[in-house]
Structures are given as C-alpha cells and as structure tokens.
Write an enzyme that holds these catalytic residues in place. Structure first.
Site, mmCIF file in Angstrom:
data_model
loop_
_atom_site.group_PDB
_atom_site.id
_atom_site.type_symbol
_atom_site.label_atom_id
_atom_site.label_comp_id
_atom_site.label_asym_id
_atom_site.label_seq_id
_atom_site.Cartn_x
_atom_site.Cartn_y
_atom_site.Cartn_z
ATOM 1 C CB SER A 79 -0.889 0.143 1.329
ATOM 2 O OG SER A 79 -1.713 1.288 1.362
ATOM 3 C CE1 TYR B 220 -6.144 5.039 -2.356
ATOM 4 C CE2 TYR B 220 -4.579 4.697 -0.859
ATOM 5 C CZ TYR B 220 -5.865 4.355 -1.156
ATOM 6 O OH TYR B 220 -6.366 3.565 -0.494
ATOM 7 C CB THR C 256 -6.660 2.387 -5.344
ATOM 8 O OG1 THR C 256 -6.032 1.412 -4.703
ATOM 9 C CG2 THR C 256 -8.047 2.654 -4.631
ATOM 10 C CE LYS D 171 -7.475 -3.166 -3.676
ATOM 11 N NZ LYS D 171 -8.279 -2.012 -3.229
ATOM 12 C CG HIS E 22 -11.255 0.527 -0.905
ATOM 13 N ND1 HIS E 22 -10.510 1.363 -1.911
ATOM 14 C CD2 HIS E 22 -10.651 0.701 0.296
ATOM 15 C CE1 HIS E 22 -9.667 1.897 -1.192
ATOM 16 N NE2 HIS E 22 -9.507 1.549 0.122
#
Length: 366
Positions: free
Chosen positions: A108, A131, A157, A230, A254
């Site tokens: 992440s 992100y 994402t 995603k 999510h």
C-alpha cells in the site's frame, strides 16, 4: 480461544484479543451501514460447488502465473494500509511471509514502512498500490521509486476520489501514524476533528478527486511497469479500462470501506470477466475467508484472488508466522476443495464447477 486457530475466522478472534479497539475497528470496519462489507462474505455462501467424481486427484498443482510471474497458488496479498498498527514489524513481516509462501504482495502507498525498506527485506515479488494525489509530482515520484526498487507492477486504486464514511473510525477518532512513503513529500500527521478520523482528514487534504479515464495516459507515460486498476465493478468500466490500455483489473469494492450498497465483488466478477474476454487478467478481492471461496472465484473466471483482512488477522495474532499460517491455511483448504471437486490443477477449475443464484433462477424458469 484455546488451542491453535484452524481457520481464518479464528485468527480474527485472536486479532480482536490482541489489538486495541481503535485498531481492531479500523481493520474490520466498513462504510456506513456496512451492508457491502457483510455482503462480500454472504454472496460467497450463495454459490454452490458442483463436484466431479471418480477423477484421479492424487497430485494437485495449485501453481499459476500473474502477469508472467510464477506463484505457488492463486492467492496474493492485497494492499492493506497501516500494518504497524497490527504488529511492530508491519509490512516487513507480511513481505517475508509472501516470500516464504512464494506469492505476490501488493504494498500500500499508505504503508508504515517505506517501499524501499520493504524491497530490501526479502526477495518477494512485489507490486505497488498507488493513489493519485492533487500534486501529481508526488504520485510520479512514488511510481519512479517503485520502479527503481524492483516492484513489478503498479496497482492503481480508482474507487477513492473521496474516502468512504467509516463510522467506527469517526467515533474512535482514529489516529494515523506517519506514512513512510510520503515523508518529505506531504505532511504525514493529520489530526481528526469532530467530523471524521485522521485518515479521512489525510484523504480529503491530499487525494485528487479530478483523476479520470483520460489521466491513465499520463500514468502510462511515466512508467514502463504494467498497470492494473483496482476498483472495477461493472461491465461498462471493464470495457473502458480495456480501451485506455490497462494491463489488468481487480474487481474490488475496497473491502466494503468506500461506497456502501455497492455490489459484492463475487456477484459481479463474471460480468467483468465476460466483458474483458481474456484480453487481460482479472483478479478479485473482498470477503475471501476460505479455500472454497477461492475455488468459486476461480470458477467464475478470476486468475487469482487477493486477501487483505485475513492477512492482517494473522499479522496481529502472531506476526510473520501468523501471516504465513493464514496463507498456508488458505492454500491447504483450496487444495482439499480441488481434490474433492475433481480438479488436479487450477486450469481445470471451470464455470461448470459452480452454480450461482442466477443459474438456479434460470433452471427454475425452464
């Protein structure tokens, strides 16, 4: 709980016992009424496995490939943020377990160890979850760092222009530890107020809500790594993703933490797979707690699944050994499911091995 855990749900109970309530709620909670969170698991229970009998299943091969990388089983580690809240070794322990189990870890952006530290700790195959921030140069620097440190793909994402309302975090006034990947790039300490958590404050202050399909071209221009998106949940978005040239898709809501009442991922997996038509790999996450869940996802067309909460439960309960055991447990359950269903390899798992609620409705109409 007495004795060693024998399934993922028992690891969850150990995690509950080990963690402060604020952190346990953070990992287990969903958005608003938590309908999607619950439905992610419930939807798997409505899918029936249709086994084949009298097959030679003496040898079972669980190995597969994702984007050309060989892994021991069709189970990857989903990007899960703030893992030091679960265990001091955080993402380092998770990466080492991924390496030991020969599978892929997706790190992440919101990790509590830097992507460089995770890369240096072991030889696990690693993807980097991204992100996109209001300052695009920050996202570009993260991509470049990932590429320079041996990460093999970017997982973008796409379901978070804003953070979902996670009411447990609001009530607990979740405190976010410093995010190592953003040190020197953004303020890494955000304080909650009466309206939200520290994580919500971080997201609202930094994420780019204007990022759209046209911007995928920008992302492709700054990296040679393959890009998976995603957060795909519809046929329409799957087709659009193909048009902009992504290299893979992850069917994801999510973990039920963004838009409540969005569909359970397993319920829309087949729709996305059919739209993609084999042009790029389709993966899925959300609600996977058993080997039977993995089997059902593969039968409906997923190339592999990603597990997040299950990994965190193992991490909170027993550190690296706990993550390793959770992954091995899921592998053992999948192997048993395959043997009892008459499948010697993941390639043999087909659509005919499962019956969905839609299938049952069609049969009742005949």
């Amino acid at each position: 709980m007495t004795g060693e855990p024998v399934n993922v749900n028992e690891f969850r109970e150990l995690a509950r016992q080990a963690l402060p309530k604020m952190y346990y709620d953070f990992y287990t909670g969903g958005a608003e009424d938590q309908c999607t969170l619950k439905e992610n698991e419930e939807a798997f229970r409505r899918i029936i496995i249709q086994p084949r009998i009298l097959r030679n299943v003496r040898c079972i091969d669980l190995s597969t490939t994702v984007l050309g990388y060989n892994i021991s089983m069709p189970v990857m580690i989903a990007p899960t943020s703030l893992q030091k809240l679960a265990n001091p070794e955080g993402e380092i322990a998770t990466a080492r377990a991924a390496s030991a189990c020969n599978t892929i870890m997706v790190l992440s952006t919101s990790s509590t160890y830097s992507l460089e530290e995770v890369a240096a700790c072991c030889d696990a195959i690693r993807f980097f979850q991204l992100y996109v921030y209001k300052r695009r140069d920050i996202s570009a620097k993260l991509v470049q760092r990932a590429e320079n440190n041996g990460y093999k793909a970017i997982v973008l994402t796409v379901d978070s222009p804003r953070l979902g309302r996670r009411e447990a975090d609001v009530k607990n006034k979740l405190v976010v530890p410093p995010l190592k990947n953003l040190e020197g790039l953004l303020p890494t300490k955000f304080v909650s107020d009466e309206k939200g958590s520290g994580l919500a404050a971080l997201a609202s202050g930094t994420l780019d809500a204007s990022f759209c399909w046209e911007d995928i071209t920008w992302l492709k221009s700054i990296t040679n790594l393959p890009i998976l998106i995603k957060g795909v949940l519809t046929r329409e978005d799957a087709i659009k993703a193909l048009e902009v040239g992504v290299d893979g898709m992850i069917v994801s809501n999510h973990g039920g933490r963004q838009l409540d009442y969005s569909p359970a991922t397993i319920s829309v997996l087949e729709e996305v797979v059919d739209a993609v038509g084999g042009k790029v790999p389709v993966l899925v996450d959300g609600g996977i707690r058993r080997g039977t869940d993995i089997f059902k996802a593969l039968a409906l067309g997923a190339q592999a699944v990603l597990v997040g909460r299950a990994v965190v439960y193992g991490l909170a309960a027993k550190g690296e050994k706990g993550v390793n055991r959770v992954l091995e447990m899921l592998k053992e359950e999948l192997e048993l499911t395959m043997a009892l269903s008459g499948c010697c390899s993941v390639k043999e798992i087909s659509r005919s091995h499962v019956r969905t609620k839609h299938d049952q409705q069609l049969r009742s109409m005949l």
